[in-house]
Scaffold this motif. Structure first.
Motif, PDB file in Angstrom:
ATOM      1  N   ALA A  65       0.852  -1.188   0.000  1.00  0.00           N
ATOM      2  CA  ALA A  65       0.000   0.000   0.000  1.00  0.00           C
ATOM      3  C   ALA A  65       0.887   1.237   0.000  1.00  0.00           C
ATOM      4  O   ALA A  65       2.043   1.194   0.423  1.00  0.00           O
ATOM      5  CB  ALA A  65      -0.917   0.010   1.224  1.00  0.00           C
ATOM      6  N   THR A  85      -4.450   0.682  -1.243  1.00  0.00           N
ATOM      7  CA  THR A  85      -3.850  -0.631  -1.404  1.00  0.00           C
ATOM      8  C   THR A  85      -4.186  -1.106  -2.809  1.00  0.00           C
ATOM      9  O   THR A  85      -4.884  -0.416  -3.564  1.00  0.00           O
ATOM     10  CB  THR A  85      -4.349  -1.604  -0.325  1.00  0.00           C
ATOM     11  N   ALA A 151      -1.505  -2.536   3.800  1.00  0.00           N
ATOM     12  CA  ALA A 151      -0.700  -3.614   3.226  1.00  0.00           C
ATOM     13  C   ALA A 151      -1.189  -4.982   3.681  1.00  0.00           C
ATOM     14  O   ALA A 151      -0.811  -6.003   3.094  1.00  0.00           O
ATOM     15  CB  ALA A 151       0.769  -3.428   3.608  1.00  0.00           C
TER      16      ALA A 151
END
Length: 345
Positions: A65, A85, A151
């Motif tokens: 991300a 993301t 992430a």
């Protein structure tokens, strides 16, 4: 820019590469965080992951991300500075899925996946300071979700897809076998889906402790003599260990459901499967996800806390050390993250 590149088995480097430029329909993402997955470890250790074998150097990473820093031609609805993301999958070809698979885009015959050597040329991943991706791969992060947690949207999506394959969990007891990062995220996803009670199990006390922090009502350490529960209506097997299947099938109630999300070996193995038949268990596979990454972002916005699964963070230059820690269960690691860029949250 710098990128984490695997050149072969045991050979990972932080290389200098030309800065990418976004093409038509693409955006340029300044990556801030990336999460290490089992496939990243496999490429580093063996030069392959499953049936995908390295033929050329590959930028690792499909969990990442960051922030949009530039947009390509035709991208009018994405502003620079957007925190996002990335959905890492791109189906290959124009062939439509058969009607029986309608909507199940994870089951296309060929899919390009960030950080994958499954196809040639390979598909570089997100462990790089700059990455060009299609604008439609972005999933915007709300204010409540940091890029670090962004992430984790991809592995949380894997977990949420596995939970969806089990059907309605509301009010049910669920066993999660294997408390690595995916298993621990399955625990959280099952609770988010309304499971009344989640029992987690692992050989490692450290991993079981992570699962408990992720919401497990009970976390059992099998190496210390603790046992799986009995007659659980839904079991989700997240270890991928063939030797665990017999016990997990036995723990599943007659007529119950077992979801297999842990990757099983592609070669012949020994496994005790008799209870699959005699207990008439429904055993279903779970592969990646469709668009549950959108659901994952929303779940985190609504309060699903993924922070307990993060045990270690490393800077980009320490990528090899990060891989070593992620691949060594004795370190107590669960999800290991790389700080790739100038994260501001």
């Amino acid at each position: 820019m710098r990128a984490v590149v695997v050149h072969g088995a045991g050979d990972v480097r932080v290389d200098e590469r030309p800065d990418p430029r976004p093409g038509p329909g693409e955006v340029l993402l300044a990556v801030e965080w990336g999460g290490i997955c089992g496939s990243d470890l496999a490429y580093w250790r063996h030069g392959s992951s499953g049936t995908a074998t390295l033929r050329h150097p590959l930028v690792l990473g499909h969990e990442f991300a960051g922030r949009v820093v530039a947009t390509g031609e035709g991208v009018d609805d994405v502003e620079t500075g957007l925190r996002a993301t990335v959905h890492p999958a791109t189906p290959v070809g124009d062939e439509a899925l058969p009607e029986r698979l309608a909507g199940r885009t994870n089951l296309h015959a060929q899919v390009r996946y960030c950080g994958s050597a499954a196809l040639d040329p390979h598909t570089d991943g997100g462990f790089a300071e700059l990455v060009a991706v299609r604008a439609d791969q972005l999933r915007a992060l709300p204010d409540e979700v940091s890029t670090q947690h962004g992430a984790l949207a991809e592995p949380l999506a894997v977990a949420m897809h596995a939970v969806s394959r089990a059907g309605d969990l509301r009010g049910k007891e669920v066993l999660v076998n294997g408390c690595g990062p995916i298993g621990s995220l399955v625990v959280a996803a099952a609770k988010h889906a309304g499971a009344a009670r989640v029992v987690a199990a692992d050989l490692s006390a450290a991993s079981a402790a992570v699962a408990r922090r992720m919401g497990a009502d009970d976390a059992r350490v099998l190496s210390e003599g603790e046992e799986l529960p009995a007659d659980v209506e839904v079991a989700i097997e997240a270890s991928g260990a063939p030797g665990a299947l017999g016990a997990v099938l036995r723990a599943t109630a007659r007529g119950g459901t077992l979801v297999q999300v842990g990757n099983l070996p592609g070669a012949a193995v020994q496994a005790v499967l008799g209870d699959l038949v005699t207990r008439e268990i429904t055993w279903v596979g779970s592969y990646r996800f469709v668009d549950e990454i959108t659901d994952a972002v929303e779940a985190m916005r609504a309060g699903l806390d993924v922070s307990p699964v993060v045990t270690h963070t490393f800077d980009l230059d320490d990528a090899e050390k990060a891989l070593e820690v992620a691949g060594d269960r004795s370190t107590g690691s669960s999800k290991v993250l790389l700080r790739i860029g100038g994260a501001q949250d």
